[in-house]
Design a protein around this motif. Structure first.
Motif, PDB file in Angstrom:
ATOM      1  N   ASP A 186      37.750  53.238  28.390  1.00  0.00           N
ATOM      2  CA  ASP A 186      37.522  52.897  29.306  1.00  0.00           C
ATOM      3  C   ASP A 186      38.756  52.863  29.810  1.00  0.00           C
ATOM      4  N   ILE A 187      38.486  52.789  31.094  1.00  0.00           N
ATOM      5  CA  ILE A 187      40.349  52.546  32.410  1.00  0.00           C
ATOM      6  C   ILE A 187      40.170  51.039  32.596  1.00  0.00           C
ATOM      7  N   ILE A 188      41.254  50.977  32.457  1.00  0.00           N
ATOM      8  CA  ILE A 188      42.204  49.493  32.470  1.00  0.00           C
ATOM      9  C   ILE A 188      43.015  49.058  33.249  1.00  0.00           C
ATOM     10  N   GLU A 189      42.885  48.536  34.705  1.00  0.00           N
ATOM     11  CA  GLU A 189      43.996  48.409  35.317  1.00  0.00           C
ATOM     12  C   GLU A 189      44.535  46.973  35.929  1.00  0.00           C
ATOM     13  N   ARG A 190      45.942  46.619  36.238  1.00  0.00           N
ATOM     14  CA  ARG A 190      45.895  45.591  36.121  1.00  0.00           C
ATOM     15  C   ARG A 190      47.275  45.317  37.459  1.00  0.00           C
ATOM     16  N   LYS A 191      47.143  43.403  37.407  1.00  0.00           N
ATOM     17  CA  LYS A 191      48.162  43.756  38.737  1.00  0.00           C
ATOM     18  C   LYS A 191      48.353  41.431  38.550  1.00  0.00           C
ATOM     19  N   SER A 192      49.715  41.379  38.896  1.00  0.00           N
ATOM     20  CA  SER A 192      49.709  40.392  38.869  1.00  0.00           C
ATOM     21  C   SER A 192      49.221  38.994  39.967  1.00  0.00           C
ATOM     22  N   LYS A 193      48.934  40.089  40.783  1.00  0.00           N
ATOM     23  CA  LYS A 193      47.944  38.976  42.001  1.00  0.00           C
ATOM     24  C   LYS A 193      48.072  40.591  42.909  1.00  0.00           C
ATOM     25  N   LEU A 194      46.230  40.039  43.246  1.00  0.00           N
ATOM     26  CA  LEU A 194      45.908  41.078  44.226  1.00  0.00           C
ATOM     27  C   LEU A 194      45.090  39.666  44.910  1.00  0.00           C
ATOM     28  N   ASP A 195      44.927  40.742  46.141  1.00  0.00           N
ATOM     29  CA  ASP A 195      44.379  39.691  47.460  1.00  0.00           C
ATOM     30  C   ASP A 195      43.144  41.168  47.633  1.00  0.00           C
ATOM     31  N   THR A 196      41.623  40.710  46.740  1.00  0.00           N
ATOM     32  CA  THR A 196      40.340  41.343  47.897  1.00  0.00           C
ATOM     33  C   THR A 196      39.611  40.517  48.227  1.00  0.00           C
ATOM     34  N   LYS A 224      23.519  48.895  32.131  1.00  0.00           N
ATOM     35  CA  LYS A 224      24.693  49.426  31.611  1.00  0.00           C
ATOM     36  C   LYS A 224      25.534  48.594  32.462  1.00  0.00           C
ATOM     37  N   MET A 225      26.726  47.984  31.975  1.00  0.00           N
ATOM     38  CA  MET A 225      27.292  46.997  32.526  1.00  0.00           C
ATOM     39  C   MET A 225      28.592  48.262  33.464  1.00  0.00           C
ATOM     40  N   GLU A 226      28.613  47.931  34.764  1.00  0.00           N
ATOM     41  CA  GLU A 226      30.164  49.757  34.842  1.00  0.00           C
ATOM     42  C   GLU A 226      31.305  49.224  34.677  1.00  0.00           C
ATOM     43  N   TYR A 227      31.045  48.076  35.100  1.00  0.00           N
ATOM     44  CA  TYR A 227      33.340  47.238  34.935  1.00  0.00           C
ATOM     45  C   TYR A 227      32.944  45.803  34.840  1.00  0.00           C
ATOM     46  N   LYS A 228      34.231  45.063  34.408  1.00  0.00           N
ATOM     47  CA  LYS A 228      34.235  43.782  34.594  1.00  0.00           C
ATOM     48  C   LYS A 228      35.468  43.591  34.987  1.00  0.00           C
ATOM     49  N   ILE A 229      35.853  42.516  35.588  1.00  0.00           N
ATOM     50  CA  ILE A 229      37.075  41.513  36.491  1.00  0.00           C
ATOM     51  C   ILE A 229      37.278  40.375  36.405  1.00  0.00           C
ATOM     52  N   SER A 230      38.546  40.611  35.793  1.00  0.00           N
ATOM     53  CA  SER A 230      38.733  38.830  34.915  1.00  0.00           C
ATOM     54  C   SER A 230      40.301  38.683  35.872  1.00  0.00           C
ATOM     55  N   ALA A 231      40.244  37.016  35.435  1.00  0.00           N
ATOM     56  CA  ALA A 231      41.470  36.752  36.249  1.00  0.00           C
ATOM     57  C   ALA A 231      41.497  35.582  35.982  1.00  0.00           C
ATOM     58  N   PHE A 253      37.938  33.064  35.779  1.00  0.00           N
ATOM     59  CA  PHE A 253      37.533  33.609  36.653  1.00  0.00           C
ATOM     60  C   PHE A 253      37.225  35.815  35.250  1.00  0.00           C
ATOM     61  N   THR A 254      35.443  35.658  35.615  1.00  0.00           N
ATOM     62  CA  THR A 254      35.157  37.301  34.970  1.00  0.00           C
ATOM     63  C   THR A 254      33.822  37.330  36.554  1.00  0.00           C
ATOM     64  N   LEU A 255      33.965  38.946  36.657  1.00  0.00           N
ATOM     65  CA  LEU A 255      32.975  39.487  37.627  1.00  0.00           C
ATOM     66  C   LEU A 255      32.596  40.924  36.700  1.00  0.00           C
ATOM     67  N   GLU A 256      30.797  40.484  36.687  1.00  0.00           N
ATOM     68  CA  GLU A 256      30.597  41.810  35.739  1.00  0.00           C
ATOM     69  C   GLU A 256      29.242  42.713  36.309  1.00  0.00           C
ATOM     70  N   HIS A 257      29.252  43.426  36.772  1.00  0.00           N
ATOM     71  CA  HIS A 257      28.383  44.267  37.741  1.00  0.00           C
ATOM     72  C   HIS A 257      27.611  45.792  36.647  1.00  0.00           C
ATOM     73  N   PHE A 258      26.740  45.068  36.680  1.00  0.00           N
ATOM     74  CA  PHE A 258      25.334  46.441  36.053  1.00  0.00           C
ATOM     75  C   PHE A 258      24.510  47.905  36.611  1.00  0.00           C
ATOM     76  N   TYR A 280      45.726  39.602  37.190  1.00  0.00           N
ATOM     77  CA  TYR A 280      44.442  40.165  37.275  1.00  0.00           C
ATOM     78  C   TYR A 280      44.025  42.080  36.862  1.00  0.00           C
ATOM     79  N   VAL A 281      42.687  41.629  36.204  1.00  0.00           N
ATOM     80  CA  VAL A 281      42.651  43.100  34.809  1.00  0.00           C
ATOM     81  C   VAL A 281      40.898  43.266  35.559  1.00  0.00           C
ATOM     82  N   LYS A 282      41.088  44.484  35.319  1.00  0.00           N
ATOM     83  CA  LYS A 282      39.278  45.501  35.673  1.00  0.00           C
ATOM     84  C   LYS A 282      39.329  46.632  34.429  1.00  0.00           C
ATOM     85  N   ARG A 283      38.087  46.571  33.759  1.00  0.00           N
ATOM     86  CA  ARG A 283      38.602  47.170  32.831  1.00  0.00           C
ATOM     87  C   ARG A 283      36.970  47.985  32.722  1.00  0.00           C
TER      88      ARG A 283
END
Length: 359
Positions: free
Chosen positions: A218-228, A184-191, A175-180, A208-211
């Motif tokens: 870039d700021i990178i956030e990582r989690k093994s599991k995330l409920d959102t 311009k891309m603001e952030y990208k979430i992948s899992a 899964f990926t989510l790209e927010h523009f 979970y990875v959010k760039r």
């Protein structure tokens, strides 16, 4: 008031149409069963599920081909009337050709109402059961082409993608989510995986990875599991044709309005499904007039000639319906025009044939 003539023709109209459905639907079920019986036995499908599946298939099949069945049934019994010189007897008694058509139009109205209810409310539910059974048992272990590489624009700024989506389990892979914002891309979430939780309407992401895109780094956030939670619904990942076919009249209208607000690129496909639910019932009138005009004349070749002409016209109608529907789904061609174009063309043909038959 309904006269003896009206009752006589109306009885044959409804009776022959029902008989043709009863004859062809079991044939369709038998052919379909012959193709799928190995999968059904291999997966040990319960008998109740099989019976429900073929009940859904019957409604699905009848809704899909009812215009052709109606057309052939009218040609069949009207040709018999013509061969028995009953049509000549009716018209010689002082009944005008338009008066002769009245019971046919009453019959077409009954079929039109039935087809409308079937297409708007019964067929969507049957389509859902038909597809769910197919995905669970008949396509078990396979990835349907419409379930792989699903890419959707869910609103003005967000785009989502999954490499594989499971309709029944409501989960996806890669899964990926790209927010523009603008271009311009603001952030990208992948899992690795995404799963929808019905109990609290949340999503569980694994690995979970959010760039977040920065000016310098870039700021990178990582989690093994995330409920959102997300702004999109799990139906946004559902195969296009599957979701459109399973929504009733009200649900489909609400769904299309929501998709338009999100800027979905699949609006044409949804609208083709919606407009067909209106155009197909109306075709009952047009095909009835054509069938009467073609078959009410006694021909040297008898019923065989009328049936041959009728089958040819019916096949052309189905071809037009399919080809223009596909054009609208795959391009910017107007869905409204595409779904009503066969009715317009055959409506003109109906007027022409009716005038000649009246003479």
């Amino acid at each position: 008031m309904i006269s003896i003539l009206d009752r006589y023709i109306l009885k044959k109209y409804i009776g022959t149409f029902a008989l043709l459905l009863l004859l062809f639907i079991p044939i369709g079920i038998t052919v379909h069963l012959a193709e799928k019986i190995d999968k059904i036995l291999e997966n040990n499908v319960p008998l109740v599920q099989v019976l429900l599946y073929f009940y859904d298939f019957t409604i699905y099949f009848a809704n899909l081909l009812f215009p052709l069945f109606l057309f052939l049934s009218v040609i069949w019994f009207t040709s018999k009337l013509a061969n028995n010189t009953e049509v000549i007897a009716f018209l010689s008694s002082g009944v005008s050709y338009y008066r002769f058509l009245r019971p046919y139009m009453i019959g077409a109205t009954i079929v039109c109402i039935g087809a409308f209810v079937l297409g708007m409310y019964m067929a969507p539910k049957a389509s859902q059961g038909f597809n769910e059974f197919s995905y669970k048992y008949l396509k078990k272990g396979k990835r349907d082409r419409e379930q792989t590489n699903v890419f959707r624009q869910v609103n003005e700024n967000d785009y989502i993608y999954v490499s594989f989506f499971n309709v029944k389990g409501r989960y996806g892979s890669n899964f990926t989510l790209e927010h523009f914002e603008g271009n311009k891309m603001e952030y990208k979430i992948s899992a690795n995986n995404i799963k929808y939780n019905d109990e609290d309407s949340t999503y569980t992401l694994s690995n979970y990875v959010k760039r977040t895109i920065g000016e310098n780094e870039d700021i990178i956030e990582r989690k093994s599991k995330l409920d959102t939670i997300f702004s999109f619904e799990m139906e946004d990942l559902t195969p296009v044709e599957y979701i459109a076919e399973t929504l009733n009249f009200t649900e489909l209208n609400d769904f299309i309005a929501r998709e338009k607000a999100r800027g979905s690129s699949y609006i044409n496909r949804y609208e083709v499904v919606r407009y067909k639910r209106w155009s197909l019932p109306v075709s009952a009138y047009i095909l009835t007039i054509i069938a009467v005009a073609v078959s009410s004349v006694k021909r040297r070749g008898g019923m065989g000639v009328n049936l041959a002409i009728g089958i040819a016209i019916g096949m052309v109608f189905v071809f037009f319906d399919k080809i223009f529907g596909t054009m609208a789904e795959q391009s910017d061609f107007s869905p409204l025009f595409a779904t009503w174009f066969p009715n317009i063309i055959f409506g003109i043909l109906a007027i022409y044939l009716l005038r000649n038959a009246k003479r």
